[in-house]
Design a protein around this motif. Structure first.
Motif, mmCIF file in Angstrom:
data_model
loop_
_atom_site.group_PDB
_atom_site.id
_atom_site.type_symbol
_atom_site.label_atom_id
_atom_site.label_comp_id
_atom_site.label_asym_id
_atom_site.label_seq_id
_atom_site.Cartn_x
_atom_site.Cartn_y
_atom_site.Cartn_z
ATOM 1 N N ALA A 1 109.859 41.182 64.183
ATOM 2 C CA ALA A 1 111.107 41.522 63.504
ATOM 3 C C ALA A 1 111.870 42.596 64.273
ATOM 4 O O ALA A 1 113.094 42.528 64.418
ATOM 5 C CB ALA A 1 110.818 41.986 62.079
ATOM 6 N N GLY A 2 111.163 43.600 64.791
ATOM 7 C CA GLY A 2 111.835 44.648 65.557
ATOM 8 C C GLY A 2 112.454 44.095 66.830
ATOM 9 O O GLY A 2 113.572 44.465 67.213
ATOM 10 N N SER A 3 111.704 43.211 67.527
ATOM 11 C CA SER A 3 112.234 42.620 68.757
ATOM 12 C C SER A 3 113.464 41.762 68.470
ATOM 13 O O SER A 3 114.478 41.857 69.183
ATOM 14 C CB SER A 3 111.155 41.777 69.435
ATOM 15 N N ASP A 4 113.406 40.937 67.411
ATOM 16 C CA ASP A 4 114.554 40.106 67.064
ATOM 17 C C ASP A 4 115.740 40.968 66.630
ATOM 18 O O ASP A 4 116.897 40.664 66.957
ATOM 19 C CB ASP A 4 114.180 39.150 65.930
ATOM 20 N N ARG A 5 115.447 42.038 65.907
ATOM 21 C CA ARG A 5 116.522 42.902 65.433
ATOM 22 C C ARG A 5 117.273 43.540 66.603
ATOM 23 O O ARG A 5 118.507 43.578 66.615
ATOM 24 C CB ARG A 5 115.936 43.971 64.512
ATOM 25 N N ARG A 6 116.535 44.057 67.574
ATOM 26 C CA ARG A 6 117.184 44.684 68.730
ATOM 27 C C ARG A 6 117.990 43.656 69.529
ATOM 28 O O ARG A 6 119.108 43.927 69.965
ATOM 29 C CB ARG A 6 116.132 45.342 69.617
ATOM 30 N N PHE A 7 117.447 42.483 69.710
ATOM 31 C CA PHE A 7 118.154 41.448 70.460
ATOM 32 C C PHE A 7 119.448 41.033 69.760
ATOM 33 O O PHE A 7 120.517 40.962 70.377
ATOM 34 C CB PHE A 7 117.227 40.239 70.657
ATOM 35 N N LEU A 8 119.343 40.760 68.460
ATOM 36 C CA LEU A 8 120.522 40.291 67.725
ATOM 37 C C LEU A 8 121.604 41.365 67.633
ATOM 38 O O LEU A 8 122.800 41.067 67.727
ATOM 39 C CB LEU A 8 120.111 39.837 66.327
ATOM 40 N N ARG A 9 121.200 42.599 67.458
ATOM 41 C CA ARG A 9 122.198 43.665 67.374
ATOM 42 C C ARG A 9 122.963 43.813 68.684
ATOM 43 O O ARG A 9 124.193 44.004 68.674
ATOM 44 C CB ARG A 9 121.522 44.970 66.980
#
Length: 571
Positions: free
Chosen positions: A39-47
């Motif tokens: 979730a943290g990796s996806d969050r940073r990428f999407l942001r």
């Protein structure tokens, strides 16, 4: 355009900051259902992807607007010189902006919407933005940029549910940064909204049709999802019918076979969900085509809005626009009493009494029976006021006509004796007119009635004096005719007794002085008559005065000839 309380640049900065914060927050909410590390990796990428996408779109939209607005020499062939801020490759932008502004103004004043030849859905979206923030082109463009960026988040969730995280990231990157998508979102077009609604419909369909836990056990959350799916499909269909049709066809071709397969596996819950989603998608598409969005976005009583505008213009002194708004309200509602009364009052204030009476007469035909008596009294009073004004300016014929109209609408508006007195006065029957006016004055009437009768009596006295002067002048002219006849006879008598000027002088002695007395006496008498007639001629005009002057000159020449003859005889 209406003036904004805040500067445009400040509103633009606030919208950009709000859009960035919403993207940051929504990414966090959409990526909290996996493992913490993923979730943290996806969050940073999407942001990073979504914020960069939104920033590039916003910068591109603002730059294109400023280049066209200022007329900078950058791609001048693609700019609209007559429409600053618009580009040739976004032809529909001007249409959306224009009608969006008109609809926002109609909502503001409560009037009817402008005539639209296209579907009003996206016009209404632009109008909502203009109504809330002001009619500036950049505001809906920034919303379009934000929708183009947030669509990448929906693409990520769809890819992660159907495929893998890697495919989801690739899909989010392509959808968020696709070049043509970025260009269309930088213009006032509905492409970004359409794409957002399509991806929203797909995400909701997958969530409802292939949810592992039965939706029916999740209460209000499930109802919210189902409602969102219905609204999304209907909006997509209204914006672009072919997109709704494509979604319906896809739902039938995929969800119906999937539901049959689930039934064969004895998975009744998921099968019912698949059939239900397909049914909802198809039904929403069909129902959307039967709706009338104009009825939803139009003010229920536009005549009230026009009436408010008319009163506002009236207070500002803009009588032309006020009368136009009152007339428009009457066209929309044939029995709108305040509009009739307002228009008539406006005309009366301007002195346009004929038009005011016409408005009152029109309202009498559509008014309720209990209101007709009041309107008739109002018309009668207005006719009496106009008649009094005409009477005060000496226009008696006009006053009589208005008194007749007043009595036709309201018999109690005027004393019959006053009307008869004025009518007889205009017909020349002065004695009867004076009699009726005396009766009208003797009645217990109001001060206005007494003043009206006084004016008519003054006119009666003036007319009587005029008739007396005419009679005196007629007698004077008759007397002049008599004096003229006497003068002619006197001239003939004098000329008959005048000695012949061409006769040679007599040899006899000069006659005594008494012999010349008769001619001198006749001449003196003639001179006296000439003086008397000259005084009378000062009171007459025209040809009579000129004729008398000719006669006086002839008499004077005759006297001179007589004097010359006497002098010759004396010699």
């Amino acid at each position: 355009m209406p003036e904004m309380a805040l500067p445009v640049w400040l509103v633009v900065l606030a919208l950009c900051a709000l859009g960035a914060w919403l993207l940051w927050w929504l990414v966090g909410c959409a990526t909290d259902d996996g493992s913490p590390m993923q979730a943290g990796s996806d969050r940073r990428f999407l942001r990073r992807v979504l914020l960069w996408s939104y920033g590039l779109r916003a910068v591109l939209g603002i730059a294109l607007y400023l280049i066209s607005y200022w007329g900078l020499p950058i791609l001048p062939s693609l700019q609209f010189p007559s429409e600053p801020g618009f580009w040739v490759f976004g032809l529909d932008s001007h249409l959306y902006h224009h009608y969006g502004y008109l609809i926002a103004e109609a909502w503001k004043h409560g009037t009817e919407l402008p005539v639209l030849e296209l579907s009003p859905e996206y016009f209404a979206v632009v109008a909502v933005i203009y109504r809330l923030l002001g009619a500036h082109l950049l505001y809906p463009i920034l919303l379009s940029c934000w929708l183009g960026a947030i669509t990448g988040l929906l693409a990520f969730r769809i890819g992660r549910r159907l495929f893998s995280v890697r495919a989801a990231r690739l899909g989010a990157l392509l959808v968020s940064c696709w070049p043509s998508s970025m260009l269309w979102s930088a213009q006032l077009l509905k492409d970004s909204l359409s794409s957002f609604l399509v991806f929203s419909a797909l995400a909701l369909t997958l969530r409802l049709a292939f949810e592992e836990r039965p939706i029916r056990r999740r209460g209000w959350h499930a109802m919210l999802l189902w409602t969102g799916l219905v609204v999304t499909i209907m909006l997509v269909t209204r914006l672009r019918f072919y997109l709704g049709s494509a979604l319906s066809l896809t739902a039938v071709l995929i969800l119906v076979p999937s539901g049959c397969a689930l039934l064969m596996r004895r998975s009744r819950g998921p099968a019912i969900a698949a059939f239900g989603v397909a049914l909802i998608v198809v039904a929403s598409t069909v129902v959307a085509r039967t709706l009338d969005p104009l009825a939803w976005v139009s003010p229920p009583h536009p005549e009230i809005g026009h009436r408010r505008l008319a009163r506002s213009y009236w207070q500002q002194g803009n009588f032309k626009e006020a009368s136009r708004e009152f007339s428009r309200a009457i066209v929309l509602n044939k029995v709108d009493k305040p509009s009739y009364l307002g228009l008539a009052g406006l005309y009366a204030q301007q002195g346009r009494f004929d038009e005011a009476l016409g408005v009152y007469a029109s309202y009498v035909q559509v008014a309720e029976p209990d209101e007709q008596s009041l309107i008739r009294r109002t018309i009668g009073g207005l006719c009496v006021e106009r008649a009094d004004e005409a009477l005060g300016h000496g226009r008696a014929a006009e006053a009589v006509a208005n008194y007749e109209r007043a009595l036709a609408f309201d018999p109690a508006a005027l004393s019959p004796f006053t009307y008869l007195g004025l009518t007889l006065l205009e017909r020349g029957e002065l004695e009867l007119a004076a009699e009726f006016l005396e009766k009208a004055r003797s009645l217990n009437s109001t001060a206005a009635d007494q003043r009206r009768v006084g004016l008519i009596q003054e006119r009666l006295a003036a007319k009587q004096h005029l008739l007396d002067e005419v009679a005196r002048l007629t007698a004077l002219r008759a007397r002049f005719k008599e004096e003229e006849v006497r003068l002619i006879e006197a001239q003939k008598s004098f000329q008959a007794g005048r000695p012949d000027v061409g006769q040679p002088p007599a040899t006899a002695a000069a006659p005594p002085a008494t012999a010349a007395a008769p001619p001198a006496t006749a001449e003196a008498q003639l001179r006296a008559e000439e003086a008397q007639l000259a005084e009378m001629l000062l009171t007459v005009r025209g040809t009579i005065q000129e004729g008398w002057r000719c006669a006086a000159r002839g008499a004077h020449e005759g006297a001179e000839r007589r004097d010359h003859g006497r002098e010759a005889n004396g010699v």
